[in-house]
Motif scaffolding. Structure first.
Motif, mmCIF file in Angstrom:
data_model
loop_
_atom_site.group_PDB
_atom_site.id
_atom_site.type_symbol
_atom_site.label_atom_id
_atom_site.label_comp_id
_atom_site.label_asym_id
_atom_site.label_seq_id
_atom_site.Cartn_x
_atom_site.Cartn_y
_atom_site.Cartn_z
ATOM 1 N N THR A 625 -24.603 -16.471 -0.311
ATOM 2 C CA THR A 625 -24.594 -17.532 -1.542
ATOM 3 C C THR A 625 -23.417 -17.176 -2.338
ATOM 4 O OG1 THR A 625 -25.841 -16.406 -3.141
ATOM 5 C CG2 THR A 625 -27.283 -17.407 -1.449
ATOM 6 N N ALA A 626 -23.384 -18.230 -3.331
ATOM 7 C CA ALA A 626 -22.230 -17.818 -4.087
ATOM 8 C C ALA A 626 -22.163 -16.693 -5.208
ATOM 9 C CB ALA A 626 -22.009 -19.100 -5.027
ATOM 10 N N LYS A 627 -23.652 -16.157 -5.130
ATOM 11 C CA LYS A 627 -23.861 -15.030 -6.053
ATOM 12 C C LYS A 627 -23.079 -13.680 -5.593
ATOM 13 C CE LYS A 627 -28.058 -16.504 -8.169
ATOM 14 N NZ LYS A 627 -29.449 -16.237 -8.172
ATOM 15 N N LYS A 628 -22.758 -13.681 -4.093
ATOM 16 C CA LYS A 628 -22.199 -12.508 -3.504
ATOM 17 C C LYS A 628 -22.872 -11.349 -3.744
ATOM 18 C CE LYS A 628 -17.410 -14.533 -4.277
ATOM 19 N NZ LYS A 628 -16.114 -14.342 -4.572
ATOM 20 N N GLU A 629 -24.409 -11.400 -3.366
ATOM 21 C CA GLU A 629 -25.065 -10.257 -3.503
ATOM 22 C C GLU A 629 -25.223 -9.831 -1.953
ATOM 23 O OE1 GLU A 629 -27.896 -11.544 -7.304
ATOM 24 O OE2 GLU A 629 -28.676 -12.123 -5.192
ATOM 25 N N THR A 630 -25.110 -10.645 -1.099
ATOM 26 C CA THR A 630 -25.208 -10.052 0.352
ATOM 27 C C THR A 630 -24.320 -10.426 1.313
ATOM 28 O OG1 THR A 630 -27.801 -10.210 -0.103
ATOM 29 C CG2 THR A 630 -27.009 -10.002 2.411
ATOM 30 N N ARG A 631 -23.521 -9.627 1.974
ATOM 31 C CA ARG A 631 -22.451 -10.038 2.654
ATOM 32 C C ARG A 631 -22.921 -10.503 3.998
ATOM 33 N NH1 ARG A 631 -17.311 -8.699 2.125
ATOM 34 N NH2 ARG A 631 -16.538 -7.652 0.211
ATOM 35 N N VAL A 632 -22.766 -11.361 4.639
ATOM 36 C CA VAL A 632 -22.829 -12.054 5.970
ATOM 37 C C VAL A 632 -22.629 -10.942 7.005
ATOM 38 C CG1 VAL A 632 -22.739 -13.541 7.770
ATOM 39 C CG2 VAL A 632 -22.520 -14.197 5.343
#
Length: 974
Positions: A625-632
Motif C-alpha cells: 500500500t501507499a504506507k510503504k510498510e510491506t515490500r512486495v
C-alpha cells in the motif's frame, strides 16, 4: 617395388618428424613472427635476456610502494613477465598499463584463474571447479568455458592462464588437487583439457597444463612439502602422462612442471621434478617432444624452496630445461648466479637463447607485438556479463549427476499426493535451493534440536528431500559428513522415501556406509546459488540430469555412472539470453515499474516473463500500500479479478466439454435450468463464451442489498457473524443471507438482452457455471479447480479464499471499499458479485502470485500438457483458443481474450500473433501467452488502491506497454 617401399618409408619418416616438431607457439604469419622475434633478440643484452626468464608475482591490493618495487625490478633486472594475484580487475589493469609502459620489451602477464578471474580478483565471475566440469558429457561446453575464460583474461591484459589442471585425481585424500581435477579417468581428463585449451587459446590466451608429470595420486601438498609419486613407468605413462600426450597433439601452448618426487623418472628422490633434467629436458622436451613454453610451479612453494637456496634452485631450474622461473625468490642473487653460469659456460648462450626465443614467440602469439593500453570502459559488463551467467547455468545443468533412482522418486511427478519436507545437513547456506523447491510446490522446511524431534515432525510427509550443503568458498574447503549427519541421514531414510542432494564434492559420499534405504542420490558438486537452482529444477523435472560421475565412490558408484532423468515440461528458470532474449532490454520493465509506483498508478506490482518454458524475468516492485510498510515479494498474492475467467472458470468448462457433458452448440437453456424459460434459452455456449450472446456486461447485485437511506449493507441481508441463514462470507465480519445466491441467478435470468447481436464483454456466463460445476462434480467449484488443476500443477498460491490458507501478510490489499463493505479488502475478492458468491466464482475470486499464474498459462501454451500430465487434449485447447465470430468484429475466443481486430482497441500491444491469448483483470492484472514466440507474460498489480477511481494504469496502457518491451527483447535470429 623397392622404390615404392622407400617412398612410403620416407613419407612416414617425414610425418613422424613433423608430428614431433609441432610448435604450438608458432603463428600462422610465421614470417612476421620470426622477423619480430629476431629483431628483439638482436637488440638484447645478456642481462635483458636473463631478465626474460623471470615471472615475478605482483598484487593489485597492495600499496604504492609495492607497485614501485615492481617498477624497479623491471628497470633493474629487465623482468620478462609478471603473475598477478589478489586485488581488483580495475587496479590490475591500471598497474598493467604502468608496468607495460615501463618495460622495454612487452611483459608476459600470467594469472592463476582455473575457474575464472574470481579465483584471485574481487568483483569478477566465478565458474564451476574442474571436478564439476568433469561430469559433463558435452565437450563443446568445456570448449565454450575455455573461450569465456580466455575472453575474460584477455580483457584485463592477461596472456597466460595457469590452467587447466590435468592431474588425474585418483587419491580422494589429495589435499591440494581434488576439486581442481577433472576426475580420475585419464581419458576424461584429457578430453576436457583439450576442449578447454582449444577454447581459451582461441582467444589468444596461452593455456598451461599442470602439474607435470602428475600431482593427482598423492596425499601430500607441494605447497608444504615434497610429495612422492611412487609409481612404475608403465603406470605413469598410462595415467599421469596420458593427458599431456593428448594435449601436445592438440596444440597446448605451455606446461607447468610441479615440485614432485618421482623415483621412476628421477633417481634422486630428494630432487623436485621441476629441477630434474631427466624429467624436464629428457622426458618432457626430448621424449615427449613438447615445443611449447615450460614454466616451473611457484618457486616459493616448500616442495621446491626446501631443496636449496633460492639462487641455486633458480639456476638448477634453468639447467633442467625450464623456460620461465615462476615466482622466484631472491632475484638479485638469482640474476647474478645465472649471469655467472652463462659467463663460465655452465649454461650456454645457445641454451639461454632457446628459452628467450620461445618466450618472445609466446608474446607475439599473445598479441604483444602491438600492445595498447587496456581500457576500463565497460569493464564490468565485459567480465560479468549475461553470457557468463548463461554459460554457468548450462555447465551446471549438464554436470549434475543422478546416481540412484529407486521407485522412480526422481523427478517428483504427482504433486497432487505429494507431501514434501526438506531437511538440511551441512553448515552452509541453502536459501536458493529451498526457495526454488517452493516455486514448484509446497515444500516444508523441517528442523529440530535432536533426531527424535525431526523424525516426529516428518511423520505426515511421504517424501523427504535432504540437502547436504558445504561451503562453496574455495575448492579446498572440508566436505565430509559429520558422524551426527550420517546417523540422521540413515535414520530418516529408514522410514521415509528420500532424495539426497549433495552440494559438495562427490567424495563426500565415501563416508556413507550404505545407500540401501536412500531411494535417490543426486550429486550437485558445489553449493553455489546456480547449483542449488538447477538442482531443484531437476528434482521437479523442469530440467533433466545429464552428468556422469568423474570419480569412484567405493564399490557403490563407478566412474561414468549417471542416470538421465526424464523431463516433465514444468517451467524452468534461467537467464533471458538462454532463450534468445536480451536482459538489457527486459530491464526496461524496471523503469516502467518505477514509473507506475512514482505516478501512484499502483503501490506495487509483479511482472513475470517466460519463453520456451523458461522463466527469465520475475520481479516484484513497490509495496502493498501507499504506507510503504510491506515490500512486495515474488511469493505474495494478488487478486486476479477477471483473469479468474481463464484460470478458474474456463478450465472446468473445457474439462466438462471434453468429457462430453455438453458441446459448444449446447444452449444456455439446456445447461442452466434458471434460464430454460427465458429469452436466453437459445443462446449457445459458443456465443456466450465469445461474448456474442447479447448478454449484459454485469449486474451490480450488491446495490439491492444496501439500505436505501444509509447506503450501507442492510441488516435484512447481512450479519457480522455467520449462522445457518447467513453463511456466505463476503468480507471480514460481513455474512450474506444463504439463500441470496438464488436471487442473483434470477437477476441474470431477468436481465434484458442487448437489442442486437454484437460484441459485448460479459461475465454473466461465468456466474452461472458455479451451480453447474458443484452439481456435476459433487463438490464446490474451488475444490474442483484445486483437485483437477492447481494441486497437480503445483500452483499452491492459485486459490480462492486465500485467507483460509495463507497469512494475510503475504496477500496484497486491493481497494479500500467505502461504498459496500466499508473496509480495506485484503484476501477478499474485489468483485462484488464474486464476493456475494462467497469468493468462489468463475468470473472472479482467484488470488495468486505471478509464478503460479504462469504455470496455468504454460500448460495452455503446451496445449494441455504440463509436469508429465495431460490436462486437456491438444484439440480442446485449440478449440477454445479460436475466434468463431471474427467476421462480426468479435476478437474473443471461447473465454480467452485474443488480440484486437480493431486497431483502436488496446487488448494487446498489437505486437503479438493471432494465435496468442490471455485476459486482463479490473484490479490491474494481465496475462498473455503466444504460441508463435512461446512467450508467457504475467502482470499483477493492485491499481484499484486506494480506490477504483485510480485509473492511471489503465489510461496509460501500462500492461501492454510492458508487453511491447517484452516483444522487443526477443533477439532476432540470424
Amino acid at each position: 617395388m623397392n622404390t615404392r617401399i622407400l617412398s612410403i618409408l620416407t613419407l612416414l619418416l617425414c610425418f613422424s618428424v613433423h608430428t614431433q616438431e609441432i610448435d604450438p607457439l608458432e603463428k600462422l604469419d610465421t614470417y612476421g613472427q620470426t622477423v619480430w622475434v629476431d629483431s628483439i633478440m638482436k637488440s638484447m643484452t645478456i642481462d635483458e635476456k636473463i631478465g626474460q626468464l623471470f615471472m615475478v608475482q605482483t598484487y593489485s591490493n597492495r600499496d604504492a610502494q609495492h607497485e614501485q618495487d615492481i617498477i624497479d625490478l623491471i628497470k633493474t633486472y629487465h623482468i620478462g613477465g609478471l603473475v598477478f594475484f589478489q586485488g581488483t580487475p580495475e587496479k590490475q589493469i591500471k598497474m598493467t598499463n604502468v608496468f607495460q609502459k615501463t618495460s622495454k620489451v612487452p611483459l608476459l602477464i600470467g594469472f592463476d584463474g582455473e575457474w575464472g578471474l574470481d579465483m584471485r580478483l574481487d568483483n569478477t565471475y566465478r565458474f564451476p571447479w574442474n571436478m564439476t566440469l568433469g561430469a559433463i558429457q558435452d565437450e563443446s561446453l568445456i570448449e565454450e568455458f575455455g573461450e569465456m575464460l580466455g575472453k575474460h583474461h584477455s580483457r584485463i591484459g592477461i596472456h597466460v592462464n595457469f590452467a587447466p589442471v590435468v592431474d588425474v585425481n585418483i587419491n580422494p585424500a589429495n589435499p591440494i588437487i581434488g576439486n581442481r581435477s577433472f576426475g580420475e579417468d585419464p581419458k576424461n581428463v584429457a578430453a576436457k583439457a583439450i576442449a578447454f585449451t582449444k577454447g581459451m587459446q582461441s582467444k589468444h590466451v596461452l593455456a598451461n597444463a599442470k602439474h607435470f608429470p602428475g600431482h593427482g595420486d598423492t596425499d601430500a601438498d607441494s605447497h608444504l612439502t615434497l610429495p612422492t609419486i611412487p609409481f612404475s613407468k608403465q603406470r605413469l605413462d598410462s595415467v599421469e602422462l596420458y593427458p599431456y600426450r593428448e594435449l601436445f597433439k592438440n596444440g597446448l601452448a605451455s606446461v607447468m612442471v610441479g615440485h614432485l618426487s618421482v623415483p621412476e623418472l628421477e633417481p634422486n628422490e630428494a630432487l623436485p621434478s621441476s629441477l630434474s633434467k631427466n624429467i624436464v629436458n629428457d622426458l618432457l622436451k626430448e621424449k615427449m617432444g613438447f615445443k611449447g613454453l615450460i614454466f616451473t610451479d611457484a618457486l616459493n612453494m616448500k616442495g621446491a624452496a626446501n631443496f636449496s637456496s633460492a639462487a641455486e634452485i633458480n639456476l638448477e631450474v634453468i639447467k633442467a630445461g625450464n623456460d620461465i622461473l615462476l615466482m622466484p625468490g631472491d632475484i638479485p642473487a638469482s640474476f647474478a648466479k645465472l649471469k655467472e653460469a652463462i659467463a663460465n659456460g655452465t649454461i650456454t648462450k645457445t641454451r639461454l637463447d632457446e628459452s628467450v626465443r620461445k618466450i618472445l614467440k609466446a608474446k607475439y602469439w599473445a598479441g604483444l607485438k602491438n600492445f595498447k593500453p587496456i581500457t576500463l570502459e565497460n569493464l564490468h559488463e565485459d567480465i560479468n556479463g549475461e553470457d557468463a551467467e548463461m554459460l554457468h547455468y548450462k555447465l551446471i545443468e549438464n554436470a549434475t549427476t543422478l546416481l540412484k533412482n529407486e521407485l522412480q522418486v526422481f523427478p517428483v511427478k504427482d504433486l497432487s499426493e505429494a507431501k514434501i519436507a526438506y531437511v538440511k545437513l551441512g553448515d552452509d547456506d541453502n536459501t536458493t535451493f529451498v526457495n526454488r523447491l517452493n516455486d514448484y510446490t509446497k515444500v516444508d522446511v523441517i528442523s529440530g534440536k535432536n533426531l527424535n524431534e525431526v523424525i516426529k515432525k516428518l511423520k505426515p510427509y511421504n517424501l523427504v528431500i535432504i540437502g547436504y550443503h558445504k561451503s562453496n568458498e574455495s575448492a579446498w574447503k572440508d566436505f565430509k559428513f559429520s558422524n551426527k549427519e550420517l546417523v540422521w541421514l540413515q535414520e530418516i531414510a529408514r522410514s521415509k522415501r528420500v532424495i539426497l542432494d549433495v552440494f559438495a564434492s562427490a567424495y563426500s559420499l565415501l563416508d556413507i556406509k550404505t545407500f540401501t534405504n536412500i531411494e535417490s542420490v543426486l550429486v550437485s558438486y558445489q553449493n553455489s546459488k546456480i547449483s542449488q537452482d538447477i538442482s531443484a529444477q531437476q528434482i521437479f523435472g523442469a530440467l533433466s540430469t545429464k552428468g556422469r560421475l568423474p570419480v569412484s565412490i567405493n564399490d557403490d558408484f563407478k566412474v561414468g555412472d549417471g542416470i538421465n532423468s526424464s523431463k516433465l515440461y514444468r517451467l524452468s528458470y534461467g537467464v533471458p539470453e538462454s532463450v534468445g532474449m536480451s536482459s538489457k532490454k527486459l530491464e526496461r520493465i524496471d523503469s516502467l515499474a518505477k514509473q507506475v509506483i512514482n505516478s501512484k498508478m499502483a503501490p506495487g506490482l509483479q511482472v513475470l516473463v517466460a519463453r520456451k518454458g523458461k522463466v527469465v524475468y520475475r520481479k516484484s516492485f513497490g509495496y502493498h500500500t501507499a504506507k510503504k510498510e510491506t515490500r512486495v515479494q515474488n511469493s505474495h498474492l494478488y487478486d486476479l479479478a477477471s483473469v479468474t475467467k481463464i484460470l478458474g472458470g474456463l478450465p472446468l468448462i473445457m474439462k466438462a466439454e471434453e468429457e462430453g457433458k455438453f458441446t459448444l452448440e449446447t444452449t444456455l437453456g439446456e445447461l442452466f435450468p434458471v434460464l430454460s424459460n427465458t429469452d436466453k434459452k437459445d443462446i449457445t455456449l459458443k456465443e456466450a463464451l465469445s461474448h456474442y450472446g447479447r448478454l449484459q456486461a454485469w449486474i451490480p447485485y450488491y446495490l439491492k442489498t444496501l439500505d436505501s437511506v444509509t447506503k450501507k449493507a442492510s441488516d435484512k441481508y447481512y450479519r457480522n457473524r455467520p449462522s445457518e441463514k447467513f453463511s456466505i462470507k463476503v468480507a471480514n465480519k460481513l455474512y450474506l443471507r444463504t439463500d441470496y445466491k438464488d436471487s442473483m441467478y434470477q437477476a441474470i435470468a431477468d436481465s434484458p438482452l442487448l437489442t442486437r447481436k454484437r460484441y459485448k464483454y460479459s461475465g454473466l456466463i461465468f456466474y452461472l457455471f458455479n451451480d453447474y460445476f458443484e452439481k456435476t462434480y459433487n463438490q464446490p467449484m474451488d475444490i474442483s479447480d484445486e483437485t483437477f488443476f492447481y494441486k497437480p500443477l503445483g500452483a499452491t498460491t492459485l486459490t480462492y479464499k486465500p485467507r483460509e490458507k495463507f497469512s494475510e501478510k503475504i496477500i496484497v490489499p486491493t481497494e479500500r471499499d467505502m461504498y459496500f463493505r466499508e473496509q480495506l479488502l485484503r484476501g477478499y475478492v474485489h468483485d462484488q458479485g464474486a464476493a456475494m458468491f462467497g469468493g468462489v466464482n468463475g468470473n472472479a475470486g482467484l488470488f495468486s502470485n505471478s509464478n503460479d499464474v504462469a504455470k496455468m498459462m504454460q500448460m495452455y501454451l503446451q496445449e494441455g500438457y504440463y509436469g508429465g500430465k495431460r490436462y486437456f487434449k491438444a484439440e480442446t485447447v485449440r478449440k477454445f483458443n479460436k475466434r468463431y465470430y471474427s467476421k462480426n468484429d468479435v476478437r474473443r475466443g471461447l473465454g480467452f481474450d485474443k488480440p484486437q481486430i480493431n486497431p483502436r482497441e488496446k487488448a494487446t500491444c498489437g505486437c503479438v500473433s493471432p494465435k496468442s491469448f490471455g485476459h486482463s483483470g479490473y484490479t490491474g492484472t494481465y496475462t498473455w501467452a503466444d504460441p508463435e514466440t512461446e512467450l508467457v507474460y504475467v502482470f499483477l498489480s493492485n491499481r484499484v488502491y486506494p480506490t477504483a477511481n485510480n485509473s492511471g494504469l489503465v489510461k496509460s496502457n501500462i500492461r501492454t506497454v510492458a508487453q511491447q518491451i517484452i516483444q522487443d527483447a526477443i533477439i532476432a535470429e540470424d
